[in-house]
Design a protein around this motif. Structure first.
Motif, PDB file in Angstrom:
ATOM      1  N   ARG A 195      -4.889  -7.161   7.498  1.00 33.20           N
ATOM      2  CA  ARG A 195      -3.749  -6.316   7.845  1.00 33.20           C
ATOM      3  C   ARG A 195      -2.914  -7.025   8.899  1.00 33.20           C
ATOM      4  NH1 ARG A 195       0.328  -3.040   7.418  1.00 33.20           N
ATOM      5  NH2 ARG A 195       0.482  -1.333   8.901  1.00 33.20           N
ATOM      6  N   GLU A 196      -1.698  -7.423   8.538  1.00 36.02           N
ATOM      7  CA  GLU A 196      -0.731  -7.988   9.475  1.00 36.02           C
ATOM      8  C   GLU A 196       0.480  -7.050   9.476  1.00 36.02           C
ATOM      9  OE1 GLU A 196      -0.284 -12.486   9.172  1.00 36.02           O
ATOM     10  OE2 GLU A 196      -1.239 -12.000   7.255  1.00 36.02           O
ATOM     11  N   VAL A 197       0.620  -6.301  10.536  1.00 34.70           N
ATOM     12  CA  VAL A 197       1.665  -5.281  10.602  1.00 34.70           C
ATOM     13  C   VAL A 197       3.044  -5.904  10.384  1.00 34.70           C
ATOM     14  CG1 VAL A 197       2.765  -3.563  12.090  1.00 34.70           C
ATOM     15  CG2 VAL A 197       0.270  -3.824  12.110  1.00 34.70           C
ATOM     16  N   ASP A 198       3.799  -5.296   9.485  1.00 32.43           N
ATOM     17  CA  ASP A 198       5.163  -5.728   9.141  1.00 32.43           C
ATOM     18  C   ASP A 198       5.211  -7.102   8.478  1.00 32.43           C
ATOM     19  OD1 ASP A 198       6.425  -3.411  10.031  1.00 32.43           O
ATOM     20  OD2 ASP A 198       6.579  -4.154  12.082  1.00 32.43           O
ATOM     21  N   VAL A 199       4.055  -7.633   8.081  1.00 30.74           N
ATOM     22  CA  VAL A 199       4.022  -8.941   7.422  1.00 30.74           C
ATOM     23  C   VAL A 199       3.352  -8.843   6.058  1.00 30.74           C
ATOM     24  CG1 VAL A 199       3.238 -11.343   7.555  1.00 30.74           C
ATOM     25  CG2 VAL A 199       3.979 -10.149   9.626  1.00 30.74           C
ATOM     26  N   ARG A 200       2.063  -8.486   6.032  1.00 28.92           N
ATOM     27  CA  ARG A 200       1.339  -8.480   4.773  1.00 28.92           C
ATOM     28  C   ARG A 200       0.033  -7.707   4.921  1.00 28.92           C
ATOM     29  NH1 ARG A 200      -0.755 -13.717   1.296  1.00 28.92           N
ATOM     30  NH2 ARG A 200      -2.367 -13.736   2.890  1.00 28.92           N
ATOM     31  N   THR A 201      -0.315  -6.969   3.866  1.00 27.55           N
ATOM     32  CA  THR A 201      -1.601  -6.278   3.809  1.00 27.55           C
ATOM     33  C   THR A 201      -2.272  -6.653   2.494  1.00 27.55           C
ATOM     34  OG1 THR A 201      -0.774  -4.434   5.143  1.00 27.55           O
ATOM     35  CG2 THR A 201      -2.761  -4.039   3.834  1.00 27.55           C
ATOM     36  N   VAL A 202      -3.547  -7.025   2.562  1.00 27.08           N
ATOM     37  CA  VAL A 202      -4.271  -7.484   1.378  1.00 27.08           C
ATOM     38  C   VAL A 202      -5.481  -6.577   1.128  1.00 27.08           C
ATOM     39  CG1 VAL A 202      -5.495  -9.401   0.289  1.00 27.08           C
ATOM     40  CG2 VAL A 202      -3.543  -9.857   1.809  1.00 27.08           C
ATOM     41  N   PHE A 203      -5.609  -6.143  -0.120  1.00 32.68           N
ATOM     42  CA  PHE A 203      -6.765  -5.379  -0.573  1.00 32.68           C
ATOM     43  C   PHE A 203      -7.508  -6.214  -1.617  1.00 32.68           C
ATOM     44  CE2 PHE A 203      -3.206  -2.587   0.321  1.00 32.68           C
ATOM     45  CZ  PHE A 203      -3.731  -1.539   1.062  1.00 32.68           C
ATOM     46  N   VAL A 204      -8.819  -6.085  -1.643  1.00 33.29           N
ATOM     47  CA  VAL A 204      -9.608  -6.757  -2.684  1.00 33.29           C
ATOM     48  C   VAL A 204     -10.484  -5.712  -3.376  1.00 33.29           C
ATOM     49  CG1 VAL A 204      -9.627  -9.026  -1.608  1.00 33.29           C
ATOM     50  CG2 VAL A 204     -11.405  -7.372  -1.004  1.00 33.29           C
ATOM     51  N   GLU A 205     -10.835  -6.017  -4.599  1.00 37.82           N
ATOM     52  CA  GLU A 205     -11.619  -5.111  -5.417  1.00 37.82           C
ATOM     53  C   GLU A 205     -12.977  -4.808  -4.775  1.00 37.82           C
ATOM     54  OE1 GLU A 205     -12.996  -4.863 -10.133  1.00 37.82           O
ATOM     55  OE2 GLU A 205     -12.304  -6.750  -9.229  1.00 37.82           O
ATOM     56  N   ASN A 206     -13.378  -3.545  -4.829  1.00 43.07           N
ATOM     57  CA  ASN A 206     -14.698  -3.126  -4.359  1.00 43.07           C
ATOM     58  C   ASN A 206     -15.700  -3.381  -5.490  1.00 43.07           C
ATOM     59  OD1 ASN A 206     -17.000  -1.828  -3.470  1.00 43.07           O
ATOM     60  ND2 ASN A 206     -16.114   0.230  -3.500  1.00 43.07           N
ATOM     61  N   PRO A 207     -16.585  -4.364  -5.375  1.00 42.30           N
ATOM     62  CA  PRO A 207     -17.487  -4.695  -6.483  1.00 42.30           C
ATOM     63  C   PRO A 207     -18.516  -3.605  -6.765  1.00 42.30           C
ATOM     64  CG  PRO A 207     -18.109  -5.913  -4.513  1.00 42.30           C
ATOM     65  CD  PRO A 207     -16.812  -5.227  -4.195  1.00 42.30           C
ATOM     66  N   ASN A 208     -18.685  -2.685  -5.822  1.00 39.29           N
ATOM     67  CA  ASN A 208     -19.693  -1.635  -5.979  1.00 39.29           C
ATOM     68  C   ASN A 208     -19.067  -0.259  -6.186  1.00 39.29           C
ATOM     69  OD1 ASN A 208     -21.895  -3.469  -5.476  1.00 39.29           O
ATOM     70  ND2 ASN A 208     -21.256  -3.457  -3.326  1.00 39.29           N
ATOM     71  N   TRP A 209     -17.808  -0.250  -6.641  1.00 37.46           N
ATOM     72  CA  TRP A 209     -17.141   1.050  -6.811  1.00 37.46           C
ATOM     73  C   TRP A 209     -17.845   1.860  -7.894  1.00 37.46           C
ATOM     74  CZ3 TRP A 209     -12.585   2.452 -10.262  1.00 37.46           C
ATOM     75  CH2 TRP A 209     -12.107   3.728  -9.942  1.00 37.46           C
ATOM     76  N   TRP A 210     -18.115   3.115  -7.579  1.00 39.08           N
ATOM     77  CA  TRP A 210     -18.837   4.002  -8.493  1.00 39.08           C
ATOM     78  C   TRP A 210     -18.082   4.248  -9.793  1.00 39.08           C
ATOM     79  CZ3 TRP A 210     -16.261   8.294 -10.058  1.00 39.08           C
ATOM     80  CH2 TRP A 210     -15.159   8.702  -9.287  1.00 39.08           C
ATOM     81  N   GLY A 211     -16.730   4.142  -9.769  1.00 38.39           N
ATOM     82  CA  GLY A 211     -15.939   4.465 -10.954  1.00 38.39           C
ATOM     83  C   GLY A 211     -15.548   3.269 -11.785  1.00 38.39           C
ATOM     84  N   ALA A 212     -16.186   2.126 -11.574  1.00 35.71           N
ATOM     85  CA  ALA A 212     -15.775   0.887 -12.246  1.00 35.71           C
ATOM     86  C   ALA A 212     -15.808   0.991 -13.764  1.00 35.71           C
ATOM     87  CB  ALA A 212     -16.671  -0.263 -11.783  1.00 35.71           C
ATOM     88  N   LYS A 213     -16.766   1.722 -14.318  1.00 41.29           N
ATOM     89  CA  LYS A 213     -16.898   1.795 -15.774  1.00 41.29           C
ATOM     90  C   LYS A 213     -15.730   2.526 -16.430  1.00 41.29           C
ATOM     91  CE  LYS A 213     -21.944   1.523 -15.906  1.00 41.29           C
ATOM     92  NZ  LYS A 213     -23.208   2.220 -16.278  1.00 41.29           N
ATOM     93  N   SER A 214     -15.093   3.416 -15.696  1.00 39.67           N
ATOM     94  CA  SER A 214     -13.971   4.178 -16.259  1.00 39.67           C
ATOM     95  C   SER A 214     -12.615   3.590 -15.892  1.00 39.67           C
ATOM     96  CB  SER A 214     -14.036   5.627 -15.762  1.00 39.67           C
ATOM     97  OG  SER A 214     -13.917   5.670 -14.346  1.00 39.67           O
ATOM     98  N   ARG A 215     -12.633   2.448 -15.262  1.00 41.60           N
ATOM     99  CA  ARG A 215     -11.399   1.819 -14.786  1.00 41.60           C
ATOM    100  C   ARG A 215     -10.488   1.434 -15.948  1.00 41.60           C
ATOM    101  NH1 ARG A 215     -11.620  -2.477 -10.054  1.00 41.60           N
ATOM    102  NH2 ARG A 215      -9.411  -2.787  -9.687  1.00 41.60           N
ATOM    103  N   LYS A 216      -9.191   1.675 -15.805  1.00 40.77           N
ATOM    104  CA  LYS A 216      -8.226   1.378 -16.863  1.00 40.77           C
ATOM    105  C   LYS A 216      -7.399   0.127 -16.576  1.00 40.77           C
ATOM    106  CE  LYS A 216      -7.886   6.305 -17.872  1.00 40.77           C
ATOM    107  NZ  LYS A 216      -7.028   7.509 -17.867  1.00 40.77           N
TER     108      LYS A 216
END
Length: 525
Positions: A195-216
């Motif tokens: 998180r860089e305020v007013d510059v850039r925010t990066v998210f990465v995939e949660n490999p353990n997400w409970w809903g991964a099988k239903s992901r579209k």
């Protein structure tokens, strides 16, 4: 054993072949995310970003129908007690398991004084975990919209909050800095990487997400960049530096539609843009009027309303990408009526007469506060209105500023007149009337009634609709309240936004009336 090993390798290869290929989505809009404390600030882009990391008990599907998220089921035990069963296979990003205690903690946290999500806890008395995976939500009165309210109450880890000393929401209006503002630990499909305020925010995939099988979708990394300049956002999309722009400039839409590499989709948003006025102080601040407040006089408020040529704003400023309105709610919101959508007509002569009757034949001066990177052409709208008010003798100073400065200012009621936009995530009029028009009180009542207008007749109608479960009777209460609001000119509605999204041809999204880019549905081909 060798046969089993070969079979396992072949099965894994087949799974990889059919799984969606992971992709990076680079997207932008004109302003930055405000905070990652999920209960601190109730603002559209902010709620969108938080929804990637944090989840709620319920969510909306593509048709805005309720579906389970962290709750697997729910039912009414009594008219005042809802029982929720919590998923058993969910872990926070730090690996700790989700329990009912976390849900109880989060709902109670959202009800605290520094929370801006109290509008979503209207009618809730308390939450109580009865075992590891069961939570009771106890209400003061039967609440016909509770389930829709809970789609915006995001669940935090109690242990993480205690460890990092963030058991209370960040006081955003007070410009407080906390660990939760720039760090996050949710259960959602994405984790906050940087998180860089007013510059850039990066998210990465949660490999353990409970809903991964239903992901579209197939987005594994999300890079969000705030870009203030309309021209720069458009150029970055055209050059391929960006994949998606949430708020393309309306003046660029024609060019974007003609480009074979770009797709533009649009539709009406359940968001109303309006002007609010200080109707509380005995002396109007930031004004040349001393010893009194002109906005307390309904004739002055009517004059300001009559002076606005909404057709000209729609034509010249919005380029037709707006729906002029006289209502504080859009058509998609439960309770909208045609009668409540009638505007006061543009009439400069009548406006001057009303000012003279109120004792201001030569007008007066005041300041209009306005964001310059939140809504579609927000500063340009304010400039047009200032010019129109000047034509009836008002001397208005425009004070435009970035959203990060603007929201704390107006939330502290440090304003005389302001432009604001109000979306309705619950798709029910109580959310708007209770937040914007009811006299400020406990919980979320009047939390965004920044001009502190107070009409007892409207308060009674709002309080009645909170617990009325008969849809016909409840909608009549809403219709009556909207007319009371308009009759008293508690705000000056301008238009409902029509929201265009622009993206590269290989990006597929679900366009939503709440202007939310639902990342779990995005696919990049």
């Amino acid at each position: 054993m060798r046969r089993f090993a070969v079979a396992a390798i072949m099965a894994a290869a087949a799974l990889l072949a059919t799984a969606p290929e992971a992709k990076t989505l680079r997207w932008a809009s004109q302003g930055d995310i405000l905070t990652f404390d999920p209960h601190s600030q109730n603002e559209g882009l902010n709620n969108t970003a938080n929804s990637y990391v944090y989840e709620a008990l319920l969510a909306y599907n593509e048709k805005f129908e309720l579906e389970p998220q962290l709750a697997t089921s729910w039912k009414l035990d009594t008219p005042l007690i809802w029982r929720f069963e919590i998923r058993r296979d969910v872990r926070f990003h730090d690996g700790t398991p989700l329990t009912a205690a976390d849900v109880e903690f989060s709902i109670q946290r959202a009800m605290m004084p520094t929370s801006n999500m109290r509008v979503y806890t209207t009618g809730i008395q308390r939450a109580r975990a009865t075992d590891t995976h069961t939570v009771l939500v106890i209400t003061d009165v039967p609440n016909p919209v509770l389930l829709r309210q809970l789609t915006e109450i995001r669940i935090m880890s109690r242990a993480w909050a205690e460890k990092n000393k963030v058991t209370a929401p960040q006081n955003f209006a007070g410009r407080e800095e906390t660990f939760a503002a720039r760090n996050a630990n949710g259960t959602g499909p994405y984790m906050l990487k940087s998180r860089e305020v007013d510059v850039r925010t990066v998210f990465v995939e949660n490999p353990n997400w409970w809903g991964a099988k239903s992901r579209k979708g197939n987005v594994s990394e999300v890079i969000y960049t705030p870009i203030r300049s309309d021209a720069t956002r458009t150029a970055a999309l055209l050059s391929g530096e960006l994949d998606f722009v949430l708020d393309p400039a309306v003046q660029d839409l024609g060019r974007l539609r003609q480009n074979p590499n770009i797709t533009v989709v649009e539709g009406p948003e359940a968001r109303t843009i309006f002007i609010g006025l200080d109707q509380f102080r005995d002396e109007l601040q930031y004004s040349d009027v001393k010893g009194r407040n002109p906005f307390k006089d309904i004739r002055v408020r009517q004059a300001l309303y009559h002076a606005i040529d909404i057709a000209a704003i729609n034509r010249a400023v919005m380029r037709g990408v707006a729906e002029p309105t006289g209502s504080m709610i859009a058509r998609q919101v439960n309770g909208w009526t045609k009668a409540g959508d009638e505007r006061l007509p543009f009439d400069q002569k009548r406006a001057r007469e009303l000012l003279a009757q109120a004792g201001y034949p030569n007008g007066f001066g005041f300041t209009l506060d306005c964001p310059n990177n939140r809504y579609i052409n927000d500063e340009e709208i304010c400039k047009a209105i200032v010019t129109m008010w000047a034509q009836i003798g008002l001397k208005v100073n425009l004070n435009a500023m970035p959203r990060a400065t603007y929201f704390p200012k107006i939330q502290n009621r440090d304003t005389s007149a302001y432009l604001l936009g109000w979306g309705v995530p619950t798709f029910d009029a109580l959310y708007s009337l209770g937040s914007l028009a009811r006299t400020p009180g406990q919980g979320g009542d009047g939390q965004w009634n920044l001009g502190r207008a107070s009409v007892p007749e409207l308060d009674k109608l709002v309080d009645a609709m909170k617990s009325e479960t008969d849809l016909k009777k409840r909608n009549q209460l809403i219709a009556d309240a909207l007319l009371v609001h308009n009759r008293n000119v508690m705000h000056i509605p301008l238009h409902h936004q029509v929201i265009p999204w622009a993206m590269r041809k290989n990006v597929q999204v679900v366009h939503r009336a709440d202007n939310r880019l639902e990342m779990r549905w995005v696919r990049i081909n």
